[in-house]
Design an enzyme around this catalytic site. Structure first.
Site, PDB file in Angstrom:
ATOM      1  N   THR A 167      13.667   9.881  -5.703  1.00 58.35           N
ATOM      2  CA  THR A 167      14.237  11.018  -6.398  1.00 58.35           C
ATOM      3  C   THR A 167      14.833  10.605  -7.748  1.00 58.35           C
ATOM      4  O   THR A 167      15.315   9.487  -7.869  1.00 58.35           O
ATOM      5  CB  THR A 167      15.373  11.537  -5.497  1.00 58.35           C
ATOM      6  N   ARG A 195       8.396  20.764   4.305  1.00 60.37           N
ATOM      7  CA  ARG A 195       9.620  19.974   4.493  1.00 60.37           C
ATOM      8  C   ARG A 195      10.479  20.034   3.235  1.00 60.37           C
ATOM      9  O   ARG A 195       9.991  19.871   2.125  1.00 60.37           O
ATOM     10  CB  ARG A 195       9.278  18.514   4.799  1.00 60.37           C
ATOM     11  N   VAL A 196      11.759  20.313   3.423  1.00 59.89           N
ATOM     12  CA  VAL A 196      12.702  20.315   2.312  1.00 59.89           C
ATOM     13  C   VAL A 196      13.788  19.300   2.635  1.00 59.89           C
ATOM     14  O   VAL A 196      14.349  19.312   3.737  1.00 59.89           O
ATOM     15  CB  VAL A 196      13.310  21.717   2.092  1.00 59.89           C
ATOM     16  N   GLY A 197      14.082  18.421   1.693  1.00 61.91           N
ATOM     17  CA  GLY A 197      15.081  17.379   1.917  1.00 61.91           C
ATOM     18  C   GLY A 197      16.433  17.741   1.333  1.00 61.91           C
ATOM     19  O   GLY A 197      16.773  18.912   1.155  1.00 61.91           O
ATOM     20  N   ASP A 198      17.199  16.713   0.998  1.00 58.00           N
ATOM     21  CA  ASP A 198      18.568  16.923   0.521  1.00 58.00           C
ATOM     22  C   ASP A 198      18.635  17.488  -0.889  1.00 58.00           C
ATOM     23  O   ASP A 198      19.578  18.201  -1.239  1.00 58.00           O
ATOM     24  CB  ASP A 198      19.313  15.586   0.537  1.00 58.00           C
ATOM     25  N   THR A 218      20.258   9.953  -4.259  1.00 59.13           N
ATOM     26  CA  THR A 218      18.878   9.568  -3.972  1.00 59.13           C
ATOM     27  C   THR A 218      18.877   8.739  -2.699  1.00 59.13           C
ATOM     28  O   THR A 218      19.879   8.104  -2.367  1.00 59.13           O
ATOM     29  CB  THR A 218      18.269   8.743  -5.131  1.00 59.13           C
ATOM     30  N   GLY A 219      17.768   8.765  -1.991  1.00 62.13           N
ATOM     31  CA  GLY A 219      17.683   8.001  -0.752  1.00 62.13           C
ATOM     32  C   GLY A 219      16.958   8.794   0.318  1.00 62.13           C
ATOM     33  O   GLY A 219      16.172   9.692  -0.001  1.00 62.13           O
ATOM     34  N   HIS A 220      17.229   8.484   1.590  1.00 61.11           N
ATOM     35  CA  HIS A 220      16.549   9.202   2.666  1.00 61.11           C
ATOM     36  C   HIS A 220      17.200  10.561   2.867  1.00 61.11           C
ATOM     37  O   HIS A 220      18.344  10.673   3.278  1.00 61.11           O
ATOM     38  CB  HIS A 220      16.563   8.389   3.965  1.00 61.11           C
ATOM     39  N   GLY A 221      16.433  11.609   2.529  1.00 62.15           N
ATOM     40  CA  GLY A 221      16.982  12.958   2.462  1.00 62.15           C
ATOM     41  C   GLY A 221      17.662  13.436   3.722  1.00 62.15           C
ATOM     42  O   GLY A 221      18.735  14.049   3.679  1.00 62.15           O
TER      43      GLY A 221
END
Length: 310
Positions: A167, A195-198, A218-221
């Protein structure tokens, strides 16, 4: 101390052959955003400009260069927020748009909503006169290669995600003390369709409040969402922690509580800033007082002067 702009190009593991591109990319974006300040622009103008540069750079997982979903298609998420009124705008699972961050800003400026998704976001883009681009123009050979590799039954997309620039995002404070954040992403590799992340979730992918500061993550959502990382860091700042200490506390909590790695850029209204990460690397750059700061590994901090605009 003001104005200041800080950008990140994603947390994770960046292959050596791509690390130079990522550093030059965040430095260019930081300078582009800082030039907006030099021209008298607002923090919102500056963070959107910086993220637009990163979306247009195929080295990053946002806009052109986004990772592909399980069907080999691009679906992107983005958010903007400004700290004066807490206004925000976001888009999720949007397709065929070169710069989702600009569409997110239009959601904030032109609607009474905070987030538009998928086809509804694309319809809104058409109404606003935002040009649609062919999906092929957003897909790089690198993204397609990694998509194919991850279709193998023994692949682990979360591990592999760390091989891709993540991100992108920016935070800024203008000369009037207004803070803003902007975050944009193509999501995670080989994600399910829809799929929607953070990133487009307020308090997760970003948050901005003039009374406290601004954060872009940023990172694993999924991990970031569980701990509402951006707001979590600002909570620590409300309790009196510095931007750097609060960032470290939030990232440490995410790691210990849900096993998630990531990174953040953080500012406070006085212009103190931090770029912190628990992952192996995070390309970042900051522009303040005509000086460019940047780094990739933990503890790295290089500086050079910014040439004044001609």
């Amino acid at each position: 101390m003001l104005p200041v702009l800080v950008v990140h190009g994603g947390a994770g593991h960046i292959p050596k052959e791509r690390s130079e591109m990522s550093i030059s990319g965040v430095c260019s974006a930081a300078q582009a955003g800082y030039a907006i300040f030099q021209g008298g622009g607002s923090s919102m103008d500056a963070v959107v400009e910086a993220v637009t540069w990163l979306e247009n750079n195929p080295s990053f997982n946002a806009g052109c260069g986004s990772v592909l979903n399980i069907k080999g298609e691009v679906e992107m998420d983005a958010i903007v927020m400004e700290g004066k009124t807490l206004a925000s705008g976001a888009v999720s699972a949007v397709r065929n748009i070169a710069n989702p961050i600009q569409l997110a800003r239009l959601v904030m400026d032109k609607t009474s909503h905070a987030c538009l998704t998928a086809e509804g976001a694309n319809q809104f883009a058409r109404v606003m006169g935002v040009p649609e681009v062919p999906q092929e123009s957003l897909i790089t050979e690198y993204s397609r290669m990694r998509w194919k590799k991850n279709l193998a039954p023994d692949a682990n997309p979360v591990d592999c995600q760390m091989g891709k620039m993540g991100t992108v995002g920016a935070v800024g404070v203008d000369s009037e003390g207004n803070v803003a954040c902007a975050t944009s992403t193509g999501g995670i590799l080989n994600k399910m369709e829809g799929r929607v992340g953070d990133t487009p979730c307020i308090g997760c992918g970003g948050y901005a409040d003039n009374q406290v500061g601004a954060v872009s993550t940023t990172g694993h959502g999924e991990a970031i969402m569980k701990v509402t990382l951006a707001r979590h860091i600002l909570f620590h700042m409300e309790q009196g922690q510095s931007a750097e200490a609060a960032s470290d506390l939030g990232l440490a909590y995410m790691k210990s509580r849900v096993g998630g790695l990531g990174g953040v850029v953080t500012v406070d209204p006085q212009g103190h800033w931090a770029a912190r990460f628990s992952s192996l690397q995070m390309a970042w750059a900051a522009a303040q007082r005509d000086t460019l700061h940047y780094g990739l590994y933990t503890g790295e901090h290089f500086t050079q002067s910014i040439a004044s605009p001609h």
